[in-house]
Design a protein around this motif. Structure first.
Motif, PDB file in Angstrom:
ATOM      1  N   ALA A 151      -4.682  11.119 -17.163  1.00  0.00           N
ATOM      2  CA  ALA A 151      -4.477   9.788 -17.745  1.00  0.00           C
ATOM      3  C   ALA A 151      -5.765   9.259 -18.367  1.00  0.00           C
ATOM      4  O   ALA A 151      -5.747   8.510 -19.342  1.00  0.00           O
ATOM      5  CB  ALA A 151      -3.973   8.814 -16.682  1.00  0.00           C
ATOM      6  N   ALA A 152      -6.910   9.668 -17.807  1.00  0.00           N
ATOM      7  CA  ALA A 152      -8.191   9.183 -18.322  1.00  0.00           C
ATOM      8  C   ALA A 152      -8.557   9.860 -19.644  1.00  0.00           C
ATOM      9  O   ALA A 152      -9.269   9.291 -20.467  1.00  0.00           O
ATOM     10  CB  ALA A 152      -9.291   9.425 -17.293  1.00  0.00           C
ATOM     11  N   PRO A 187       0.825  -1.218   0.000  1.00  0.00           N
ATOM     12  CA  PRO A 187       0.000   0.000   0.000  1.00  0.00           C
ATOM     13  C   PRO A 187       0.856   1.263   0.000  1.00  0.00           C
ATOM     14  O   PRO A 187       1.911   1.312   0.613  1.00  0.00           O
ATOM     15  CB  PRO A 187      -0.811  -0.119   1.295  1.00  0.00           C
ATOM     16  N   PHE A 188       0.364   2.293  -0.709  1.00  0.00           N
ATOM     17  CA  PHE A 188       1.050   3.579  -0.791  1.00  0.00           C
ATOM     18  C   PHE A 188       0.043   4.686  -0.477  1.00  0.00           C
ATOM     19  O   PHE A 188      -1.119   4.590  -0.847  1.00  0.00           O
ATOM     20  CB  PHE A 188       1.648   3.751  -2.196  1.00  0.00           C
ATOM     21  N   ARG A 215      -4.597  11.599 -12.359  1.00  0.00           N
ATOM     22  CA  ARG A 215      -5.512  10.502 -12.721  1.00  0.00           C
ATOM     23  C   ARG A 215      -6.453  10.943 -13.838  1.00  0.00           C
ATOM     24  O   ARG A 215      -6.698  10.201 -14.789  1.00  0.00           O
ATOM     25  CB  ARG A 215      -6.336  10.081 -11.500  1.00  0.00           C
ATOM     26  N   ASP A 233      -0.295   7.556  -1.733  1.00  0.00           N
ATOM     27  CA  ASP A 233      -0.752   8.371  -2.862  1.00  0.00           C
ATOM     28  C   ASP A 233      -0.696   7.604  -4.179  1.00  0.00           C
ATOM     29  O   ASP A 233       0.109   7.927  -5.054  1.00  0.00           O
ATOM     30  CB  ASP A 233       0.097   9.639  -2.959  1.00  0.00           C
ATOM     31  N   PRO A 234      -1.551   6.594  -4.322  1.00  0.00           N
ATOM     32  CA  PRO A 234      -1.477   5.722  -5.511  1.00  0.00           C
ATOM     33  C   PRO A 234      -2.099   6.367  -6.750  1.00  0.00           C
ATOM     34  O   PRO A 234      -3.288   6.217  -7.000  1.00  0.00           O
ATOM     35  CB  PRO A 234      -2.256   4.482  -5.068  1.00  0.00           C
ATOM     36  N   ILE A 235      -1.283   7.072  -7.539  1.00  0.00           N
ATOM     37  CA  ILE A 235      -1.847   7.900  -8.613  1.00  0.00           C
ATOM     38  C   ILE A 235      -2.369   7.106  -9.805  1.00  0.00           C
ATOM     39  O   ILE A 235      -3.037   7.676 -10.654  1.00  0.00           O
ATOM     40  CB  ILE A 235      -0.848   8.970  -9.122  1.00  0.00           C
ATOM     41  N   GLU A 292      -4.305   4.425  -9.373  1.00  0.00           N
ATOM     42  CA  GLU A 292      -5.438   3.610  -8.898  1.00  0.00           C
ATOM     43  C   GLU A 292      -6.736   4.400  -8.869  1.00  0.00           C
ATOM     44  O   GLU A 292      -6.754   5.577  -8.538  1.00  0.00           O
ATOM     45  CB  GLU A 292      -5.188   3.098  -7.471  1.00  0.00           C
ATOM     46  N   GLN A 352      -7.604   2.656  -4.073  1.00  0.00           N
ATOM     47  CA  GLN A 352      -7.203   3.752  -3.162  1.00  0.00           C
ATOM     48  C   GLN A 352      -7.705   3.477  -1.749  1.00  0.00           C
ATOM     49  O   GLN A 352      -6.973   3.634  -0.771  1.00  0.00           O
ATOM     50  CB  GLN A 352      -7.819   5.086  -3.604  1.00  0.00           C
ATOM     51  N   GLY A 391      -6.728   5.967 -18.158  1.00  0.00           N
ATOM     52  CA  GLY A 391      -7.124   6.296 -16.798  1.00  0.00           C
ATOM     53  C   GLY A 391      -6.557   5.347 -15.772  1.00  0.00           C
ATOM     54  O   GLY A 391      -5.454   4.830 -15.935  1.00  0.00           O
ATOM     55  N   VAL A 392      -7.318   5.127 -14.720  1.00  0.00           N
ATOM     56  CA  VAL A 392      -6.822   4.410 -13.551  1.00  0.00           C
ATOM     57  C   VAL A 392      -7.461   3.029 -13.456  1.00  0.00           C
ATOM     58  O   VAL A 392      -8.344   2.689 -14.250  1.00  0.00           O
ATOM     59  CB  VAL A 392      -7.128   5.218 -12.274  1.00  0.00           C
ATOM     60  N   ASN A 404      -2.645  14.465  -7.243  1.00  0.00           N
ATOM     61  CA  ASN A 404      -2.935  13.052  -7.540  1.00  0.00           C
ATOM     62  C   ASN A 404      -4.137  12.937  -8.468  1.00  0.00           C
ATOM     63  O   ASN A 404      -4.109  12.235  -9.474  1.00  0.00           O
ATOM     64  CB  ASN A 404      -3.293  12.269  -6.267  1.00  0.00           C
ATOM     65  N   PRO A 461       3.944   0.983 -11.398  1.00  0.00           N
ATOM     66  CA  PRO A 461       3.212   1.759 -12.409  1.00  0.00           C
ATOM     67  C   PRO A 461       3.759   3.161 -12.672  1.00  0.00           C
ATOM     68  O   PRO A 461       3.487   3.713 -13.723  1.00  0.00           O
ATOM     69  CB  PRO A 461       1.782   1.819 -11.862  1.00  0.00           C
ATOM     70  N   ASP A 462       4.502   3.745 -11.727  1.00  0.00           N
ATOM     71  CA  ASP A 462       5.024   5.092 -12.010  1.00  0.00           C
ATOM     72  C   ASP A 462       6.510   5.069 -12.374  1.00  0.00           C
ATOM     73  O   ASP A 462       7.231   6.026 -12.136  1.00  0.00           O
ATOM     74  CB  ASP A 462       4.740   6.088 -10.873  1.00  0.00           C
ATOM     75  N   GLN A 472       5.946   6.496   2.805  1.00  0.00           N
ATOM     76  CA  GLN A 472       4.563   6.996   2.787  1.00  0.00           C
ATOM     77  C   GLN A 472       4.634   8.507   2.951  1.00  0.00           C
ATOM     78  O   GLN A 472       5.311   9.013   3.850  1.00  0.00           O
ATOM     79  CB  GLN A 472       3.737   6.373   3.926  1.00  0.00           C
TER      80      GLN A 472
END
Lengths: 263, 394
Positions: free
Chosen positions: B176-177, A48-49, B173, A51-53, A55, A60, A174-175, B169, A123-124, B291
Motif C-alpha cells: 500500500a505504501a 482493536p483488532f 502494508r 491484525d490491523p493491516i 495501521e 498497531q 501506505g498506513v 500483514n 478500512p478493509d 481476533q
C-alpha cells in the motif's frame, strides 16, 4: 436519531481517533467525554483488532495494548452506553471487517443503534464489498463511510456517487501514522468528489500538527487525527487525559480558524 | 461488483489504496493468460530453469512396508529452489515484468516462497524485498541467508505473533505504501481475488502432469491424492484437474501442531470458523470476537491461521476432505521417508506422508495413492534435530 448531521454544521470538523481500551476502557470513557468538551465534532473509536493491516506501528501497538488489557467488542458497546448517559457527541466505530462479521453483522449494527454509535468506518471493506455490511447499516441507522485514496483516480466518481454521511479521504499512500509532508493530491481528490456529489470530505492519515490541520482545512470539511493522539496516550498511559485535552483543543482551534477566516 | 467467489468464500476485502492495483493485476493476467508469447516464455522457464515436468516416482519400499495402496510421490522437491513455490513465482514475476513493474515484494513462512521469489527476481532483474516473521527468521536461518545471497533484502517482522500471518500483514502494508512500481508476489491460493485464481492456475501444472504421468504408468487415474495444506497452494495445484473426476479422493493434510484439542494448533478446517481476513472470506482460527488466533505448528510453512477460499469451498461441498496431522506424526514421517526411500521431505510435505502412513494400509493393493512431495527437507534438518533433543549448527 443519528447524530452525524451535526458533525459538519459547526464549521470545519475536528475528528480525533483513539483505540478503545488503550490503556483501559475507563480512560477511554474519560477521553471521549473530555475530547467532546475540548471541541471534537465526531469521535472515532477504534475497536482493536489483532491484525490491523491499514495501521502503522503507533496504532498497531495501541491495538495490542487494548487487547492485552482484555478489551472486547461487548465491553466497548457497554462503555458507549455509559458515555451516552451524559454525552451526546457523535461517535464512529473504526474497525476491520472480521470483528464485525464474526460478531454477527446484524447483531453488531443493532447494538450500535441501541447504545448510540452513529457511524462506521471499515478500512478493509472497499466499494466492491460494501453489500457485506450496508443492508444492516441501513436497517439500524448506522452511516457506513466510504473511503478514497490517492490511487482511487477514476474510482472516485463511482464511490462518491453512492457515498453517505461524509467521505474519508486517505491523504497518503501506505498506513496510518504521522508524516512530515502531506501530498498535494488531496485537494484534487476532494475536487473530484464535489463534482459528483455535495458531500463533506474529511482527510485522515498523516496529520499531526496544527499547521497541517490548518493547511488541510483550507479545502477539506474535516480533519481526522489518530496516531498523534494515540502516541500521547502511549506516552502518558493512565495520566494521558489532560495531555490529550490540551492537544485536541489546539488542533480543533487550528482546524476551525481556517473556517472562521473563510466566513 | 464483488468478484472472485468460491461458493460463499473469496472476495476482495482490502483497503481502497490497493483496489486499483488488484484490478490492474486481474486485467493483465486475463490478457497474458491468452498471450502465446507469455505462455511460451513461461513454459520455457518451467522446463529449462525449474526442471519441469517433475517426476512421478513409484515408492516401492514404502508401498511394501505399508502393505496397502500403491504409493507414488510427485517430486516437487526436485524443482529448482527445492519446492513447488517456483511454479507460481516464475509466473507472477514474469507477469509483473510484463506489467512494467520493477520491484517485487513477498511474504514467506518457511522461506521457500521467499527463496523462490528472490530467485526469480535475480533471474529477471527485479528489485526484491522479502518479509518474514522473527520466529521464522530464527528457525529458518539458512533460507534467510539464501535469500540475501540471491540479492533480496529480508525484513524481519516483529509485530503480532511474528510468523507467516504477520509477514502477510506487513507485506500488504508495504504494498500500500509503494504500489506504482511494485508487485506483491503472494505465495499461496489466498488473499483477495485475483490471487487465489492466479496462484492456482500457475500451480495447476502439478495435477496436470500427475494426470498424464498416471495414465502413462498405470493407464488409469489414482484413487487418492494427498497434499499438505497451509494456505493451500500445492494442494490446490494437485487437486484442481481432478475436481471433476469423482472417483478420485482429494485429501488435504492440515498442521495440527500439538493437537486439535490444544491451543497450539494451526488446523483451520478442524478448529476454525467463518471469517474475513487477508482479503478473503474463508475459515480462520479466531476467537468469538474475530481476533485472529496465535496459531502454532512445527512447520513454518503451515503455521497460518487461514486457508484459501477455494479449499474452504471444496470442504463445504464435500468434494475434498481435510485431516489434521500433529507435529509428532510429521516428524516421524520426516524420518520415515528419509530411511525408507532415501528422500528427506520438507516438514510441510511430511504432514501428507504422515497421513499416507495411516491411510495406505487400509486401502486395497490395487488402489493407487499420490502424495505431493511439495518440498525438500534440507532446510528442516537442524530443526528436527532440535526436536529430537540434539543441538547442531546449521
Amino acid at each position: 436519531m443519528n447524530r452525524l448531521p451535526q458533525v459538519f454544521s459547526n464549521g470545519k470538523a475536528f475528528i480525533p481517533f483513539i483505540t478503545a481500551g488503550d490503556p483501559s476502557l475507563e480512560i477511554t470513557e474519560q477521553l471521549v467525554i473530555n475530547m467532546a468538551e475540548a471541541g471534537a465534532d465526531l469521535i472515532e473509536l477504534g475497536i482493536p483488532f489483532s491484525d490491523p493491516i491499514a495501521e502503522g506501528p503507533v496504532i498497531q501497538e495501541a491495538d495490542n495494548r487494548a487487547l492485552i488489557a482484555g478489551t472486547t467488542t461487548d465491553k466497548i458497546f457497554a462503555m458507549v452506553g455509559r458515555i451516552r448517559q451524559t454525552c451526546q457527541v457523535p461517535i464512529a466505530f473504526m474497525t476491520y471487517i472480521n470483528p464485525i462479521f464474526t460478531y454477527g453483522t446484524e447483531r453488531f449494527m443493532e447494538n450500535c443503534q441501541t447504545v448510540g454509535v452513529d457511524v462506521l468506518i471499515v478500512p478493509d471493506m472497499p466499494y466492491e464489498e460494501k453489500q457485506e455490511l450496508l443492508p444492516d447499516c441501513l436497517k439500524y441507522g448506522v452511516t457506513l463511510i466510504s473511503m478514497i485514496a490517492p490511487t482511487s483516480q477514476q474510482r472516485i466518481r463511482m464511490i462518491a456517487s453512492e457515498a453517505q454521511g461524509f467521505i474519508y479521504c486517505v491523504s497518503s499512500m501506505g498506513v496510518t501514522g504521522m508524516r512530515q509532508e502531506l501530498s498535494n493530491n488531496v485537494e484534487h481528490m476532494i475536487k473530484s468528489v464535489k463534482e459528483v456529489k455535495d458531500i463533506p470530505c474529511a482527510i485522515g492519515f498523516g496529520i499531526s500538527t496544527p499547521e497541517q490541520a490548518k493547511q488541510m482545512a483550507r479545502f477539506a470539511d474535516g480533519v481526522i487525527v489518530g496516531s498523534a493522539i494515540v502516541n500521547i496516550i502511549g506516552q502518558y498511559g493512565e495520566d494521558c487525559v489532560p495531555h490529550v485535552m490540551e492537544y485536541v483543543r489546539g488542533m480543533n482551534k487550528a482546524t476551525k480558524q481556517q473556517y472562521e477566516k473563510q466566513q | 461488483m464483488s468478484k472472485g467467489h468460491y461458493g460463499i468464500h473469496g472476495g476482495q476485502y482490502i483497503p481502497e489504496t490497493l483496489m486499483n492495483a488488484i484490478i490492474e493485476l486481474e486485467e493483465a493476467y486475463n490478457y497474458y493468460q491468452n498471450d502465446p508469447g507469455f505462455q511460451e516464455e513461461l513454459a520455457e522457464l518451467l522446463h529449462n530453469y525449474a526442471g519441469r515436468p517433475s517426476l512421478l516416482y513409484y515408492a516401492a519400499k514404502m508401498t511394501r512396508d505399508l502393505n496397502g495402496a500403491k504409493i507414488y510421490l510427485k517430486r516437487e522437491d526436485l524443482n529448482h529452489t527445492g519446492s513447488h513455490k517456483i511454479n507460481n513465482v516464475l509466473g507472477q514475476v514474469l507477469l509483473a515484468k510484463r506489467m512494467g513493474k520493477t520491484r517485487v515484494i513477498a511474504e514467506t513462512g518457511a522461506g521457500q516462497h521467499g527463496v523462490a521469489t528472490a530467485t526469480a527476481a535475480a533471474l529477471m532483474g527485479m528489485e526484491c524485498e522479502i518479509f518474514m516473521g522473527k520466529e521464522d527468521t530464527d528457525r529458518q536461518k539458512l533460507n534467510v541467508y539464501r535469500m540475501e545471497l540471491l540479492g533480496a533484502r529480508v525484513h524481519t517482522v516483529t509485530s503480532g505473533t511474528q510468523t507467516l500471518k504477520d509477514a502477510v500483514n506487513e507485506t500488504m502494508r508495504q504494498w500500500a505504501a509503494r504500489v506504482a512500481d511494485t508487485h506483491y508476489v503472494l505465495g499461496s491460493v489466498m488473499g483477495p481475488h485475483p490471487f487465489p485464481m492466479i496462484v492456482r492456475d500457475f500451480q495447476r501444472v502439478i495435477g496436470r502432469e500427475v494426470k498424464e504421468q498416471m495414465l502413462e504408468k498405470e493407464g488409469r487415474l489414482p484413487d487418492v491424492l494427498l497434499a499438505c495444506v497451509g494456505g493451500g497452494s500445492n494442494a490446490m495445484g494437485l487437486f484442481y484437474d481432478f475436481i471433476e473426476e469423482p472417483g478420485v479422493r482429494l485429501i488435504g493434510c492440515e498442521a495440527a501442531g500439538c493437537g486439535i484439542n490444544t491451543a497450539e494448533t494451526a488446523a483451520t478446517i478442524a478448529t476454525g470458523t467463518e471469517g474475513i481476513f487477508h482479503g478473503m472470506k474463508s475459515y480462520f482460527c479466531q476467537d468469538q470476537y474475530g481476533q485472529i488466533a496465535p496459531v502454532y505448528s512445527i512447520s513454518a510453512g503451515l503455521d497460518y491461521p487461514g486457508i484459501g477460499p477455494e479449499h474452504a469451498n471444496l470442504y463445504d461441498t464435500g468434494r475434498a476432505e481435510y485431516v489434521p496431522v500433529t507435529d509428532d506424526e510429521s516428524v516421524e514421517a520426516f524420518e520415515y521417508l528419509s530411511w525408507t526411500e532415501g528422500i528427506i521431505p520438507a516438514i510441510e510435505s511430511a504432514h501428507a506422508v504422515a497421513y499416507a502412513r495411516k491411510l495406505a494400509p487400509m486401502m486395497a493393493k490395487d488402489q493407487i495413492m499420490v502424495i505431493n512431495l511439495s518440498g525438500r527437507g534440507d532446510k528442516d534438518v537442524a530443526a528436527i534435530a532440535r526436536y529430537r533433543g540434539e543441538q547442531i549448527d546449521e
